[in-house]
Design a protein around this motif. Structure first.
Motif, PDB file in Angstrom:
ATOM      1  N   ALA A 118       0.847  -1.264   0.054  1.00 19.93           N
ATOM      2  CA  ALA A 118       0.018   0.026  -0.155  1.00 19.93           C
ATOM      3  C   ALA A 118       0.928   1.255   0.111  1.00 19.93           C
ATOM      4  CB  ALA A 118      -0.881  -0.069   1.225  1.00 19.93           C
ATOM      5  N   THR A 119       0.441   2.288  -0.419  1.00 22.16           N
ATOM      6  CA  THR A 119       1.030   3.625  -0.422  1.00 22.16           C
ATOM      7  C   THR A 119       0.912   4.180   0.639  1.00 22.16           C
ATOM      8  OG1 THR A 119      -0.719   4.778  -1.604  1.00 22.16           O
ATOM      9  CG2 THR A 119       1.112   3.930  -3.068  1.00 22.16           C
ATOM     10  N   LYS A 120      -0.329   3.941   1.502  1.00 19.85           N
ATOM     11  CA  LYS A 120      -0.496   4.486   2.746  1.00 19.85           C
ATOM     12  C   LYS A 120      -1.387   3.580   3.496  1.00 19.85           C
ATOM     13  CE  LYS A 120      -4.125   7.490   1.915  1.00 19.85           C
ATOM     14  NZ  LYS A 120      -4.804   8.780   2.048  1.00 19.85           N
ATOM     15  N   VAL A 121      -1.514   3.650   4.733  1.00 19.15           N
ATOM     16  CA  VAL A 121      -2.279   3.166   5.602  1.00 19.15           C
ATOM     17  C   VAL A 121      -2.943   3.837   6.649  1.00 19.15           C
ATOM     18  CG1 VAL A 121      -2.681   1.000   7.442  1.00 19.15           C
ATOM     19  CG2 VAL A 121      -1.020   0.718   5.567  1.00 19.15           C
ATOM     20  N   ASN A 122      -4.244   3.675   6.856  1.00 19.74           N
ATOM     21  CA  ASN A 122      -4.918   4.603   7.536  1.00 19.74           C
ATOM     22  C   ASN A 122      -5.242   3.871   8.967  1.00 19.74           C
ATOM     23  OD1 ASN A 122      -5.625   6.826   6.136  1.00 19.74           O
ATOM     24  ND2 ASN A 122      -7.080   5.939   5.163  1.00 19.74           N
ATOM     25  N   HIS A 123      -4.393   4.041  10.018  1.00 18.51           N
ATOM     26  CA  HIS A 123      -4.448   3.191  11.200  1.00 18.51           C
ATOM     27  C   HIS A 123      -5.504   3.743  12.026  1.00 18.51           C
ATOM     28  CE1 HIS A 123      -2.875   1.704  14.934  1.00 18.51           C
ATOM     29  NE2 HIS A 123      -2.051   0.705  14.353  1.00 18.51           N
ATOM     30  N   PRO A 124      -6.233   2.856  12.820  1.00 19.34           N
ATOM     31  CA  PRO A 124      -7.364   3.265  13.630  1.00 19.34           C
ATOM     32  C   PRO A 124      -6.761   3.856  15.004  1.00 19.34           C
ATOM     33  CG  PRO A 124      -7.172   0.756  13.635  1.00 19.34           C
ATOM     34  CD  PRO A 124      -6.188   1.541  12.709  1.00 19.34           C
ATOM     35  N   GLY A 125      -5.706   3.641  15.262  1.00 15.95           N
ATOM     36  CA  GLY A 125      -5.102   4.123  16.822  1.00 15.95           C
ATOM     37  C   GLY A 125      -5.064   3.041  17.488  1.00 15.95           C
ATOM     38  N   THR A 126      -4.597   3.173  18.789  1.00 16.09           N
ATOM     39  CA  THR A 126      -4.431   2.192  19.769  1.00 16.09           C
ATOM     40  C   THR A 126      -4.817   2.550  21.264  1.00 16.09           C
ATOM     41  OG1 THR A 126      -2.216   2.663  20.203  1.00 16.09           O
ATOM     42  CG2 THR A 126      -2.566   0.916  18.781  1.00 16.09           C
ATOM     43  N   ARG A 127      -5.578   1.913  21.928  1.00 17.51           N
ATOM     44  CA  ARG A 127      -6.120   2.270  23.039  1.00 17.51           C
ATOM     45  C   ARG A 127      -4.864   2.136  24.217  1.00 17.51           C
ATOM     46  NH1 ARG A 127      -6.266  -1.809  26.593  1.00 17.51           N
ATOM     47  NH2 ARG A 127      -6.317  -4.163  26.000  1.00 17.51           N
ATOM     48  N   ALA A 128      -4.927   2.941  25.059  1.00 16.80           N
ATOM     49  CA  ALA A 128      -3.904   2.972  26.133  1.00 16.80           C
ATOM     50  C   ALA A 128      -3.985   1.593  27.178  1.00 16.80           C
ATOM     51  CB  ALA A 128      -4.088   4.346  27.031  1.00 16.80           C
ATOM     52  N   GLN A 129      -2.653   1.285  27.393  1.00 15.61           N
ATOM     53  CA  GLN A 129      -2.503   0.366  28.267  1.00 15.61           C
ATOM     54  C   GLN A 129      -1.450   0.495  29.156  1.00 15.61           C
ATOM     55  OE1 GLN A 129      -2.325  -4.058  26.162  1.00 15.61           O
ATOM     56  NE2 GLN A 129      -2.081  -2.388  24.634  1.00 15.61           N
ATOM     57  N   PRO A 130      -1.814   1.546  30.180  1.00 15.81           N
ATOM     58  CA  PRO A 130      -1.019   1.971  31.386  1.00 15.81           C
ATOM     59  C   PRO A 130      -0.314   0.983  31.923  1.00 15.81           C
ATOM     60  CG  PRO A 130      -2.809   3.093  31.175  1.00 15.81           C
ATOM     61  CD  PRO A 130      -3.288   1.904  30.228  1.00 15.81           C
ATOM     62  N   TYR A 131       0.894   1.097  32.351  1.00 12.81           N
ATOM     63  CA  TYR A 131       1.649   0.151  33.166  1.00 12.81           C
ATOM     64  C   TYR A 131       2.472   1.117  34.043  1.00 12.81           C
ATOM     65  CZ  TYR A 131       5.206   0.992  29.369  1.00 12.81           C
ATOM     66  OH  TYR A 131       5.950   1.376  28.650  1.00 12.81           O
ATOM     67  N   MET A 132       3.178   1.921  33.567  1.00 10.48           N
ATOM     68  CA  MET A 132       4.222   2.974  34.318  1.00 10.48           C
ATOM     69  C   MET A 132       3.618   3.737  35.402  1.00 10.48           C
ATOM     70  SD  MET A 132       7.468   3.121  34.543  1.00 10.48           S
ATOM     71  CE  MET A 132       8.460   2.676  32.817  1.00 10.48           C
ATOM     72  N   GLU A 133       2.602   4.509  35.138  1.00  8.93           N
ATOM     73  CA  GLU A 133       1.717   5.510  35.936  1.00  8.93           C
ATOM     74  C   GLU A 133       0.915   4.748  36.845  1.00  8.93           C
ATOM     75  OE1 GLU A 133      -0.322   9.211  34.849  1.00  8.93           O
ATOM     76  OE2 GLU A 133       0.741   8.933  32.631  1.00  8.93           O
ATOM     77  N   PRO A 134       0.350   3.457  36.596  1.00  3.50           N
ATOM     78  CA  PRO A 134      -0.387   2.555  37.771  1.00  3.50           C
ATOM     79  C   PRO A 134       0.803   1.985  38.783  1.00  3.50           C
ATOM     80  CG  PRO A 134      -1.295   2.321  35.495  1.00  3.50           C
ATOM     81  CD  PRO A 134      -0.218   3.090  35.380  1.00  3.50           C
ATOM     82  N   ALA A 135       1.894   1.856  38.303  1.00  2.00           N
ATOM     83  CA  ALA A 135       3.008   1.363  39.177  1.00  2.00           C
ATOM     84  C   ALA A 135       3.466   2.235  40.056  1.00  2.00           C
ATOM     85  CB  ALA A 135       3.996   0.638  38.403  1.00  2.00           C
ATOM     86  N   LEU A 136       3.625   3.590  39.584  1.00  2.00           N
ATOM     87  CA  LEU A 136       3.979   4.522  40.541  1.00  2.00           C
ATOM     88  C   LEU A 136       2.853   4.949  41.486  1.00  2.00           C
ATOM     89  CD1 LEU A 136       6.177   6.574  41.010  1.00  2.00           C
ATOM     90  CD2 LEU A 136       5.080   8.152  39.459  1.00  2.00           C
ATOM     91  N   ARG A 137       1.843   4.966  41.110  1.00  2.34           N
ATOM     92  CA  ARG A 137       0.604   5.256  41.954  1.00  2.34           C
ATOM     93  C   ARG A 137       0.379   4.172  43.096  1.00  2.34           C
ATOM     94  NH1 ARG A 137      -2.150   7.046  37.449  1.00  2.34           N
ATOM     95  NH2 ARG A 137      -3.466   4.887  37.435  1.00  2.34           N
ATOM     96  N   ALA A 138       0.700   2.903  42.689  1.00  2.00           N
ATOM     97  CA  ALA A 138       0.504   1.842  43.684  1.00  2.00           C
ATOM     98  C   ALA A 138       1.506   1.800  44.716  1.00  2.00           C
ATOM     99  CB  ALA A 138       0.504   0.584  42.779  1.00  2.00           C
ATOM    100  N   LYS A 139       2.815   2.305  44.178  1.00  2.00           N
ATOM    101  CA  LYS A 139       4.100   2.478  45.194  1.00  2.00           C
ATOM    102  C   LYS A 139       4.166   3.623  46.073  1.00  2.00           C
ATOM    103  CE  LYS A 139       5.010  -1.858  44.626  1.00  2.00           C
ATOM    104  NZ  LYS A 139       4.845  -2.832  45.625  1.00  2.00           N
ATOM    105  N   ARG A 140       3.307   4.569  45.633  1.00  2.00           N
ATOM    106  CA  ARG A 140       3.707   6.009  46.110  1.00  2.00           C
ATOM    107  C   ARG A 140       3.485   6.027  47.599  1.00  2.00           C
ATOM    108  NH1 ARG A 140       0.742   9.798  43.047  1.00  2.00           N
ATOM    109  NH2 ARG A 140       2.618  10.653  42.209  1.00  2.00           N
ATOM    110  N   PRO A 141       2.801   5.473  48.296  1.00  2.00           N
ATOM    111  CA  PRO A 141       2.766   5.279  49.645  1.00  2.00           C
ATOM    112  C   PRO A 141       3.919   4.564  50.423  1.00  2.00           C
ATOM    113  CG  PRO A 141       0.589   4.578  48.981  1.00  2.00           C
ATOM    114  CD  PRO A 141       1.455   4.752  47.751  1.00  2.00           C
ATOM    115  N   GLN A 142       4.198   3.519  49.666  1.00  2.00           N
ATOM    116  CA  GLN A 142       5.417   2.951  50.304  1.00  2.00           C
ATOM    117  C   GLN A 142       6.771   3.772  50.169  1.00  2.00           C
ATOM    118  OE1 GLN A 142       5.280  -1.136  48.426  1.00  2.00           O
ATOM    119  NE2 GLN A 142       6.950  -1.689  49.568  1.00  2.00           N
ATOM    120  N   ILE A 143       6.649   4.553  48.979  1.00  2.00           N
ATOM    121  CA  ILE A 143       8.045   5.495  48.710  1.00  2.00           C
ATOM    122  C   ILE A 143       7.905   6.428  49.705  1.00  2.00           C
ATOM    123  CG2 ILE A 143       8.746   7.055  47.071  1.00  2.00           C
ATOM    124  CD1 ILE A 143       7.775   5.194  44.695  1.00  2.00           C
ATOM    125  N   GLN A 144       6.850   7.053  50.157  1.00  2.00           N
ATOM    126  CA  GLN A 144       6.715   8.150  50.921  1.00  2.00           C
ATOM    127  C   GLN A 144       7.163   7.689  52.434  1.00  2.00           C
ATOM    128  OE1 GLN A 144       2.620   9.260  50.222  1.00  2.00           O
ATOM    129  NE2 GLN A 144       3.459  11.221  49.040  1.00  2.00           N
TER     130      GLN A 144
END
Length: 160
Positions: A118-144
């Motif tokens: 193809a000369t181009k492809v119209n990509h529909p996009g991808t849904r977010a699959q967060p892993y870094m921000e939730p990891a940080l939120r989960a560990k914030r109390p322990q870090i503090q």
């Protein structure tokens, strides 16, 4: 990679360092370095638990560092790098977009037993699959808690 961050500011740190003798400053520096290093390991492990795994390349790319910064230390956990440029797209998703060839005039990909072009492809996009921000939120109390315990330990040692 992620705009999320945990910033631990110890009020009066510079003033405390000036008042401490050399041994006290060493205790404080060691405690801050240890708390920062442990925090990095906690977030890194949690991010690896949460990251979507297809080829494990993104999983293997997650890593942390600790560097001295002014009166304290800076811990950073990153994902991505060479061969894993899609780390940000997994965390935040992508909007619909057009894919065009970088070299040449056509795109080519394997499909079934042959190839498609193809000369181009119209990509529909991808849904977010967060892993870094939730990891940080989960560990914030322990870090503090790590930093609070570290500061208290230093104060107990210095007060002797």
């Amino acid at each position: 990679m992620s705009p999320a961050a945990v910033s631990v500011r110890i009020k009066g740190l510079e003033k405390l360092q000036r008042r401490l003798d050399a041994a006290g400053r060493k205790h404080l520096s060691d405690a801050l370095r240890k708390a920062t290093g442990t925090s990095v390991l906690l977030v890194e492990a949690e991010a690896k638990e949460r990251v979507p795994q297809v080829t494990r390349a993104l999983f293997r790319s997650i890593g942390g560092t600790v560097t001295a910064r002014g009166a304290g230390f800076r811990g950073v956990v990153k994902a991505g790098g060479e061969g894993v440029a899609y780390a940000r797209a997994v965390e935040f998703g992508t909007k619909p977009h057009v894919i065009r060839p970088k070299r040449g005039r056509v795109l080519r990909w394997r499909s079934g037993r042959g190839f498609r072009y193809a000369t181009k492809v119209n990509h529909p996009g991808t849904r977010a699959q967060p892993y870094m921000e939730p990891a940080l939120r989960a560990k914030r109390p322990q870090i503090q808690r790590l930093f609070s315990d570290a500061a208290n330990d230093v104060l107990r040692r210095v007060a002797r």
